[in-house]
Design a protein around this motif. Structure first.
Motif, short mmCIF file in Angstrom:
data_model
loop_
_atom_site.label_atom_id
_atom_site.label_comp_id
_atom_site.label_asym_id
_atom_site.label_seq_id
_atom_site.Cartn_x
_atom_site.Cartn_y
_atom_site.Cartn_z
N LYS A 66 0.86 -1.17 0.00
CA LYS A 66 0.00 0.00 0.00
C LYS A 66 0.90 1.23 0.00
O LYS A 66 1.71 1.41 0.89
CB LYS A 66 -0.92 0.00 1.22
N HIS A 67 0.74 2.04 -1.01
CA HIS A 67 1.56 3.25 -1.13
C HIS A 67 0.94 4.40 -0.34
O HIS A 67 -0.25 4.36 0.01
CB HIS A 67 1.72 3.64 -2.59
N SER A 68 1.72 5.43 -0.09
CA SER A 68 1.26 6.56 0.72
C SER A 68 0.09 7.30 0.06
O SER A 68 -0.69 7.95 0.76
CB SER A 68 2.42 7.52 0.98
N GLY A 101 -2.38 5.90 -1.28
CA GLY A 101 -3.58 5.06 -1.16
C GLY A 101 -3.69 3.98 -2.22
O GLY A 101 -4.58 3.14 -2.15
N THR A 102 -2.79 3.96 -3.21
CA THR A 102 -2.85 2.93 -4.24
C THR A 102 -2.25 1.63 -3.73
O THR A 102 -1.45 1.62 -2.81
CB THR A 102 -2.09 3.38 -5.51
N LEU A 103 -2.68 0.54 -4.35
CA LEU A 103 -2.20 -0.78 -3.97
C LEU A 103 -1.41 -1.39 -5.13
O LEU A 103 -1.76 -1.22 -6.29
CB LEU A 103 -3.38 -1.70 -3.66
N LEU A 104 -0.36 -2.10 -4.79
CA LEU A 104 0.43 -2.84 -5.77
C LEU A 104 0.36 -4.30 -5.36
O LEU A 104 0.80 -4.68 -4.28
CB LEU A 104 1.88 -2.38 -5.79
N VAL A 105 -0.26 -5.13 -6.22
CA VAL A 105 -0.38 -6.56 -5.95
C VAL A 105 0.73 -7.27 -6.70
O VAL A 105 0.81 -7.20 -7.93
CB VAL A 105 -1.76 -7.09 -6.38
N LEU A 106 1.61 -7.92 -5.95
CA LEU A 106 2.74 -8.63 -6.53
C LEU A 106 2.30 -10.02 -6.99
O LEU A 106 1.34 -10.58 -6.48
CB LEU A 106 3.88 -8.72 -5.52
N PRO A 107 3.01 -10.60 -7.96
CA PRO A 107 2.64 -11.93 -8.45
C PRO A 107 2.65 -12.99 -7.35
O PRO A 107 3.47 -12.91 -6.41
CB PRO A 107 3.70 -12.25 -9.51
#
Length: 110
Positions: free
Chosen positions: A96-98, A100-106
């Motif tokens: 979760k970035h500052s 508010g976005t989310l990064l879903v890793l493989p």
């Protein structure tokens, strides 16, 4: 600490909603896998036999081979269920970035 608790209790928190959705999906997948395993186990327990009629007592070599091959394939289904049950867990990491976005890793096996 209070800010984190407040963020987690917010029903509009997209991260918490995402995690909750993953849990529900995981449970549904587990139930589906259990039902599929049950079907495969029942199929693997089937017993094939030649026809019982008087006229049908004589079977060709090809018919016997086909019957044996089918029985071996059905038994292999049950073996596959036992092997699949011992598979490794899968981990999906989420950042979760500052902003508010989310990064879903493989996904990766543990």
């Amino acid at each position: 600490m209070q800010g984190v608790e407040a963020g987690q209790s917010d029903p509009d928190n997209p991260f918490e909603n995402f995690v909750r959705s993953l849990r529900v999906d995981h449970q549904r997948i587990d139930e589906l896998e259990a039902r599929i395993d049950n079907v495969l186990q029942r199929l693997s327990a089937l017993e094939l036999r030649p026809p019982q009629g008087l006229i049908d007592r004589v079977m060709t070599r090809g018919q016997v081979d086909g019957l044996l091959e089918t029985s071996y394939r059905l038994r292999a289904l049950g073996d596959g269920v036992a092997a699949a049950a011992s598979t490794a867990e899968v981990v999906i990491e989420i950042e979760k970035h500052s902003d508010g976005t989310l990064l879903v890793l493989p996904a990766r096996a543990t």
